[in-house]
Design an enzyme around this catalytic site. Structure first.
Site, PDB file in Angstrom:
ATOM      1  N   THR A  50      50.146  -9.679   6.895  1.00 33.16           N
ATOM      2  CA  THR A  50      51.396 -10.117   7.551  1.00 33.16           C
ATOM      3  C   THR A  50      51.309 -11.627   7.802  1.00 33.16           C
ATOM      4  OG1 THR A  50      50.444  -9.602   9.723  1.00 33.16           O
ATOM      5  CG2 THR A  50      51.857  -7.919   8.768  1.00 33.16           C
ATOM      6  N   PHE A  73      43.870  -4.870   8.841  1.00 37.40           N
ATOM      7  CA  PHE A  73      43.624  -3.760   9.770  1.00 37.40           C
ATOM      8  C   PHE A  73      44.968  -3.090   9.992  1.00 37.40           C
ATOM      9  CE2 PHE A  73      41.241  -2.645  13.939  1.00 37.40           C
ATOM     10  CZ  PHE A  73      40.597  -1.616  13.299  1.00 37.40           C
ATOM     11  N   TYR A 223      47.059 -23.915  16.058  1.00 35.87           N
ATOM     12  CA  TYR A 223      48.372 -24.346  16.545  1.00 35.87           C
ATOM     13  C   TYR A 223      48.170 -25.333  17.685  1.00 35.87           C
ATOM     14  CZ  TYR A 223      53.083 -24.318  18.377  1.00 35.87           C
ATOM     15  OH  TYR A 223      54.323 -24.732  18.807  1.00 35.87           O
ATOM     16  N   TYR A 233      49.110 -22.415  25.728  1.00 38.89           N
ATOM     17  CA  TYR A 233      48.525 -22.416  24.385  1.00 38.89           C
ATOM     18  C   TYR A 233      47.374 -23.424  24.242  1.00 38.89           C
ATOM     19  CZ  TYR A 233      47.975 -20.877  19.690  1.00 38.89           C
ATOM     20  OH  TYR A 233      47.418 -20.321  18.557  1.00 38.89           O
TER      21      TYR A 233
HETATM   22  P1  NAD Z   1      49.762 -11.827  12.194  1.00 39.38           P
HETATM   23  O1  NAD Z   1      49.699 -10.948  13.392  1.00 39.38           O
HETATM   24  O2  NAD Z   1      51.011 -11.848  11.399  1.00 39.38           O
HETATM   25  O3  NAD Z   1      48.562 -11.435  11.167  1.00 39.38           O
HETATM   26  C1  NAD Z   1      47.298 -11.018  11.596  1.00 39.38           C
HETATM   27  C2  NAD Z   1      46.509 -10.456  10.425  1.00 39.38           C
HETATM   28  O4  NAD Z   1      45.186 -10.123  10.909  1.00 39.38           O
HETATM   29  C3  NAD Z   1      47.077  -9.161   9.829  1.00 39.38           C
HETATM   30  O5  NAD Z   1      46.862  -9.169   8.429  1.00 39.38           O
HETATM   31  C4  NAD Z   1      46.199  -8.054  10.446  1.00 39.38           C
HETATM   32  O6  NAD Z   1      46.088  -6.868   9.673  1.00 39.38           O
HETATM   33  C5  NAD Z   1      44.860  -8.786  10.502  1.00 39.38           C
HETATM   34  N1  NAD Z   1      43.932  -8.243  11.489  1.00 39.38           N
HETATM   35  C6  NAD Z   1      44.060  -8.174  12.830  1.00 39.38           C
HETATM   36  N2  NAD Z   1      42.943  -7.653  13.387  1.00 39.38           N
HETATM   37  C7  NAD Z   1      42.093  -7.391  12.367  1.00 39.38           C
HETATM   38  C8  NAD Z   1      40.788  -6.849  12.289  1.00 39.38           C
HETATM   39  N3  NAD Z   1      40.101  -6.490  13.360  1.00 39.38           N
HETATM   40  N4  NAD Z   1      40.231  -6.702  11.055  1.00 39.38           N
HETATM   41  C9  NAD Z   1      40.909  -7.050   9.919  1.00 39.38           C
HETATM   42  N5  NAD Z   1      42.140  -7.605   9.941  1.00 39.38           N
HETATM   43  C10 NAD Z   1      42.716  -7.759  11.148  1.00 39.38           C
HETATM   44  O7  NAD Z   1      49.342 -13.259  12.691  1.00 39.38           O
HETATM   45  P2  NAD Z   1      49.752 -14.764  12.294  1.00 39.38           P
HETATM   46  O8  NAD Z   1      50.727 -15.251  13.292  1.00 39.38           O
HETATM   47  O9  NAD Z   1      50.027 -14.882  10.846  1.00 39.38           O
HETATM   48  O10 NAD Z   1      48.388 -15.502  12.641  1.00 39.38           O
HETATM   49  C11 NAD Z   1      47.395 -15.810  11.680  1.00 39.38           C
HETATM   50  C12 NAD Z   1      46.668 -17.063  12.132  1.00 39.38           C
HETATM   51  O11 NAD Z   1      47.614 -18.152  12.165  1.00 39.38           O
HETATM   52  C13 NAD Z   1      46.088 -16.961  13.572  1.00 39.38           C
HETATM   53  O12 NAD Z   1      44.871 -17.652  13.608  1.00 39.38           O
HETATM   54  C14 NAD Z   1      47.136 -17.698  14.397  1.00 39.38           C
HETATM   55  O13 NAD Z   1      46.604 -18.219  15.601  1.00 39.38           O
HETATM   56  C15 NAD Z   1      47.526 -18.797  13.421  1.00 39.38           C
HETATM   57  N6  NAD Z   1      48.816 -19.474  13.710  1.00 39.38           N
HETATM   58  C16 NAD Z   1      49.946 -18.748  13.969  1.00 39.38           C
HETATM   59  C17 NAD Z   1      51.122 -19.429  14.280  1.00 39.38           C
HETATM   60  C18 NAD Z   1      52.392 -18.679  14.614  1.00 39.38           C
HETATM   61  O14 NAD Z   1      53.329 -19.287  15.154  1.00 39.38           O
HETATM   62  N7  NAD Z   1      52.498 -17.428  14.275  1.00 39.38           N
HETATM   63  C19 NAD Z   1      51.160 -20.831  14.285  1.00 39.38           C
HETATM   64  C20 NAD Z   1      50.000 -21.539  13.959  1.00 39.38           C
HETATM   65  C21 NAD Z   1      48.830 -20.838  13.690  1.00 39.38           C
END
Ligand code: NAD
Length: 391
Positions: A50, A73, A223, A233
């Protein structure tokens, strides 16, 4: 089964298989509309199903012809319950990758565990030889440690309570929220879950097994955001974990031969993880409105194309802390000033007019496969969809 959205707070407990496939297809179409680029060839994506991890996978596979091995996961469907959106996304991604002769396999399990690391290494050794890029895009609420104890991350401040506006996603109304201050143990636990320790463990395990090339690169996401979100944050518990992630990037680069580790600071976007953070979703609704008005709004896929298709191609530059900045448009002074002006004046009477709350919900529903105009949501669908490399 006829599948409708069931929203519980900041999460949707159902997902639509055809809608999730549509979501993946649209991201693939976007990448296919862009020029191809030179990319690493064998890529491991940890957190591939995702948000930013899925967009990274799609970008590198369809924009750079890379072979991708993903770790996620997620839950498959049962006879009564839909699978998670990440499961359906991955099923759709693998099928589309196969039809384009692109290697794609996925391992479903706890990325923090040595068992899953070993399983991944076995697949790399038998199918790919070595990986030359590792994308670490995990966002997890808790981690099971090697001694089986569980630690949870918290979204709290680190010095004093912080009160500000937030949006109640149950009824789209504004209220004040006070974020409590974490204790030392909670800060430490959040760093264990969302910091760099597990990232480094992955690289050590891959290196020990000779499953990563000497000139490989690895990237993890972070972020920063504006001052109004600092206490929750950048300067909160999650920010402490992100500082640890940055420190880990330097450690990996300095201790693993030629492997280079990068931190990319990405834009704030609606994902399953960001929806859970207090205050941030309200900021996102205002940010979307301002960025869309100025024609610089991006989603995960646009951001990831910029990272892998442009920055890693020939335009790699860093901020004073050595981080790649994909939040450059978000953090532009005029954009931030406008967001702050709105933040000060927003109330329950003008929320519709001053924010892109509709755009927020639009993206939220799409994450779970809903609200695509070309999908008939009154039709029966088969919810038991297989991920080809898993079943
Ligand atoms: P998300 O929730 O969409 O995706 C998380 C992913 O991690 C999924 O594929 C899930 O299956 C996997 N996952 C979770 N726990 C797991 C485990 N124990 N074992 C295996 N897989 C596992 O999250 P996202 O928003 O895309 O975040 C991804 C990264 O980007 C994070 O480090 C987040 O801090 C960073 N980020 C997010 C944003 C935002 O606004 N969403 C902005 C900047 C940075």
């Amino acid at each position: 089964m006829v599948v409708k959205p069931k929203i519980r707070g900041f999460i949707c407990t159902t997902a639509h298989p055809e809608g999730c496939a549509e979501n993946v297809k649209r991201q693939i179409n976007f990448i296919q509309s862009k020029p191809k680029f030179n990319c690493k060839k064998n890529i491991l994506i940890i957190g591939c199903s995702t948000g930013y991890g899925l967009a990274s996978r799609i970008t590198c596979a369809f924009g750079g012809d890379s072979s991708t091995l993903g770790v996620m996961f997620e839950h498959p469907a049962t006879s009564k319950r839909t699978a998670t959106s990440g499961w359906y996304n991955t099923a759709a991604f693998e099928k589309m990758a196969m039809s384009h002769n692109l290697y794609a396999k996925t391992i479903n399990g706890d990325a923090f565990s040595q068992k899953i690391k070993d399983q991944v290494i076995n697949v790399i050794k038998s199918d790919l030889g070595k990986v030359d890029m590792v994308i670490y895009s995990l966002a997890a609420p808790r981690r099971t440690m090697p001694d089986s104890t569980k630690v949870s991350s918290v979204l709290k401040t680190v010095d004093k309570d912080y009160t500000n506006k937030t949006i109640n996603l149950n009824n789209n109304t504004l209220s004040k929220v006070t974020i409590p201050c974490a204790n030392e143990q909670e800060i430490e636990n959040t760093i264990k879950v969302m910091g760099g320790e597990d990232w480094k463990n992955w690289i050590i395990s891959l290196k020990k097994a000779d499953a990563i090339t000497d000139d490989a690169i690895t990237v993890a996401y972070s972020y920063v955001g504006p001052e109004i979100t600092f206490p929750i944050y950048a300067e909160g518990t999650i920010g402490m974990a992100k500082n640890h992630l940055l420190k880990t990037a330097n450690e990996i680069t300095n201790s693993m031969g030629g492997i280079k580790a990068y931190i990319s600071v990405n834009k704030a976007l609606v994902t399953q993880s960001s929806a859970a953070i207090p205050i941030v979703p309200l900021y996102i609704t205002i940010l979307y409105k301002v960025m869309k008005e100025r024609g610089v709004h991006e989603g995960c896929i646009e951001q990831m194309y910029r990272l892998f298709g442009e920055k890693f191609g020939s335009n790699l530059n860093f901020d004073e802390k050595g981080r790649i900045r994909l939040d450059d448009y978000e953090m532009k002074i005029d954009i931030q000033q406008k967001v702050l002006d709105v933040w000060k004046t927003i109330n329950n009477d003008n929320i519709k007019e001053l924010t892109d709350i509709d755009g927020y919900w639009e993206e939220f529903y799409k994450m779970f496969g809903f609200n695509f105009p070309n999908i008939d949501y009154d039709k029966d669908v088969n919810i038991e969809v297989n991920v080809p490399s898993i079943d």
